[in-house]
Design a protein around this motif. Structure first.
Motif, PDB file in Angstrom:
ATOM      1  N   UNK A   1       0.852  -0.930  -0.204  1.00 42.40           N
ATOM      2  CA  UNK A   1       0.393  -0.122   0.476  1.00 42.40           C
ATOM      3  C   UNK A   1       0.600   1.704  -0.163  1.00 42.40           C
ATOM      4  N   UNK A   2      -0.010   1.817  -0.504  1.00 46.41           N
ATOM      5  CA  UNK A   2       1.286   3.584  -0.658  1.00 46.41           C
ATOM      6  C   UNK A   2       2.624   3.369  -0.495  1.00 46.41           C
ATOM      7  N   UNK A   3       2.068   3.031  -2.381  1.00 49.40           N
ATOM      8  CA  UNK A   3       4.064   2.858  -2.783  1.00 49.40           C
ATOM      9  C   UNK A   3       3.935   3.165  -3.962  1.00 49.40           C
ATOM     10  N   UNK A   4       5.357   3.662  -4.559  1.00 43.91           N
ATOM     11  CA  UNK A   4       5.429   3.682  -6.824  1.00 43.91           C
ATOM     12  C   UNK A   4       6.641   3.162  -6.609  1.00 43.91           C
ATOM     13  N   UNK A   5       7.181   2.198  -7.444  1.00 46.91           N
ATOM     14  CA  UNK A   5       7.511   1.956  -8.679  1.00 46.91           C
ATOM     15  C   UNK A   5       7.752   2.483 -10.281  1.00 46.91           C
ATOM     16  N   UNK A   6       9.299   3.659 -10.323  1.00 49.19           N
ATOM     17  CA  UNK A   6       9.492   3.774 -11.045  1.00 49.19           C
ATOM     18  C   UNK A   6      10.528   2.884 -12.207  1.00 49.19           C
ATOM     19  N   UNK A   7       9.635   2.822 -13.677  1.00 44.82           N
ATOM     20  CA  UNK A   7      10.869   1.914 -14.328  1.00 44.82           C
ATOM     21  C   UNK A   7      11.568   2.511 -15.359  1.00 44.82           C
ATOM     22  N   UNK A   8      12.361   2.392 -15.745  1.00 46.00           N
ATOM     23  CA  UNK A   8      13.475   3.135 -16.740  1.00 46.00           C
ATOM     24  C   UNK A   8      12.601   3.175 -18.064  1.00 46.00           C
ATOM     25  N   UNK A   9      12.271   4.098 -18.437  1.00 41.07           N
ATOM     26  CA  UNK A   9      12.023   4.078 -20.335  1.00 41.07           C
ATOM     27  C   UNK A   9      12.442   3.095 -21.250  1.00 41.07           C
ATOM     28  N   UNK A  10      13.901   2.935 -20.829  1.00 44.36           N
ATOM     29  CA  UNK A  10      15.071   1.690 -21.236  1.00 44.36           C
ATOM     30  C   UNK A  10      14.600   0.322 -20.578  1.00 44.36           C
ATOM     31  N   UNK A  11      14.311  -0.054 -20.088  1.00 43.82           N
ATOM     32  CA  UNK A  11      14.159  -1.278 -19.434  1.00 43.82           C
ATOM     33  C   UNK A  11      14.412  -2.370 -20.397  1.00 43.82           C
TER      34      UNK A  11
ATOM     35  N   UNK B   1      19.342  -3.437 -19.315  1.00 44.07           N
ATOM     36  CA  UNK B   1      19.077  -2.578 -18.967  1.00 44.07           C
ATOM     37  C   UNK B   1      17.945  -2.946 -17.842  1.00 44.07           C
ATOM     38  N   UNK B   2      18.686  -3.381 -16.772  1.00 47.75           N
ATOM     39  CA  UNK B   2      17.093  -4.166 -16.150  1.00 47.75           C
ATOM     40  C   UNK B   2      16.531  -2.718 -15.015  1.00 47.75           C
ATOM     41  N   UNK B   3      16.573  -1.694 -14.349  1.00 46.25           N
ATOM     42  CA  UNK B   3      16.437  -1.124 -13.165  1.00 46.25           C
ATOM     43  C   UNK B   3      15.219  -0.304 -12.973  1.00 46.25           C
ATOM     44  N   UNK B   4      14.603  -0.127 -11.607  1.00 46.04           N
ATOM     45  CA  UNK B   4      13.927   0.316 -11.577  1.00 46.04           C
ATOM     46  C   UNK B   4      13.884   1.123  -9.859  1.00 46.04           C
TER      47      UNK B   4
END
Length: 125
Positions: free
Chosen positions: A49-59, A63-66
């Motif tokens: 709950x109340x969480x945010x995951x940002x995913x790289x546009x080049x995922x 490049x596997x980055x969050x």
């Protein structure tokens, strides 16, 4: 030693740039709700709950980055040559295929990591 440092530093810069991009997408859960998603590499993320995951546009496979704000459970698809990088505040958690949980809400004093299987590498900024 110098080549290793330069390689690591350039990877950190690439990850930071990708996650700060205006093209990065963010998945979020509201207070009292959870959410889940499967990333393009097959990794599964369950947001608390109340969480945010940002995913790289080049995922992708290279490049596997969050980036995470809040808490989540990760089941990372194994890929030995393409590590999965998770940014949480000033910490980078790197894995190649493992399952772990992270709690790092903005009001928390620390980042809590629980490895359910596999292994992780944790590095501060």
């Amino acid at each position: 030693g110098g080549i290793w440092w330069m390689d690591r530093n350039s990877a950190d810069v690439a990850i930071s740039s990708a996650l700060a991009s205006t093209e990065a997408r963010t998945i979020s859960s509201r207070i009292g709700q959870t959410g889940s998603t499967t990333l393009s590499d097959g990794s599964k993320v369950t947001l608390a709950a109340d969480s945010r995951l940002t995913i790289a546009p080049t995922f992708s496979s290279t490049l596997r980055a969050v980036k995470l704000e809040g808490a989540a459970s990760f089941d990372v698809a194994p890929r030995a040559k393409e590590p999965f990088a998770l940014r949480v505040r000033d910490v980078t958690i790197t894995v190649t295929g493992t399952a772990f949980d992270v709690v790092a809400y903005p009001q928390d004093a620390s980042v809590v990591l629980r490895v359910r299987s596999g292994s992780v590498m944790v590095r501060g900024a």
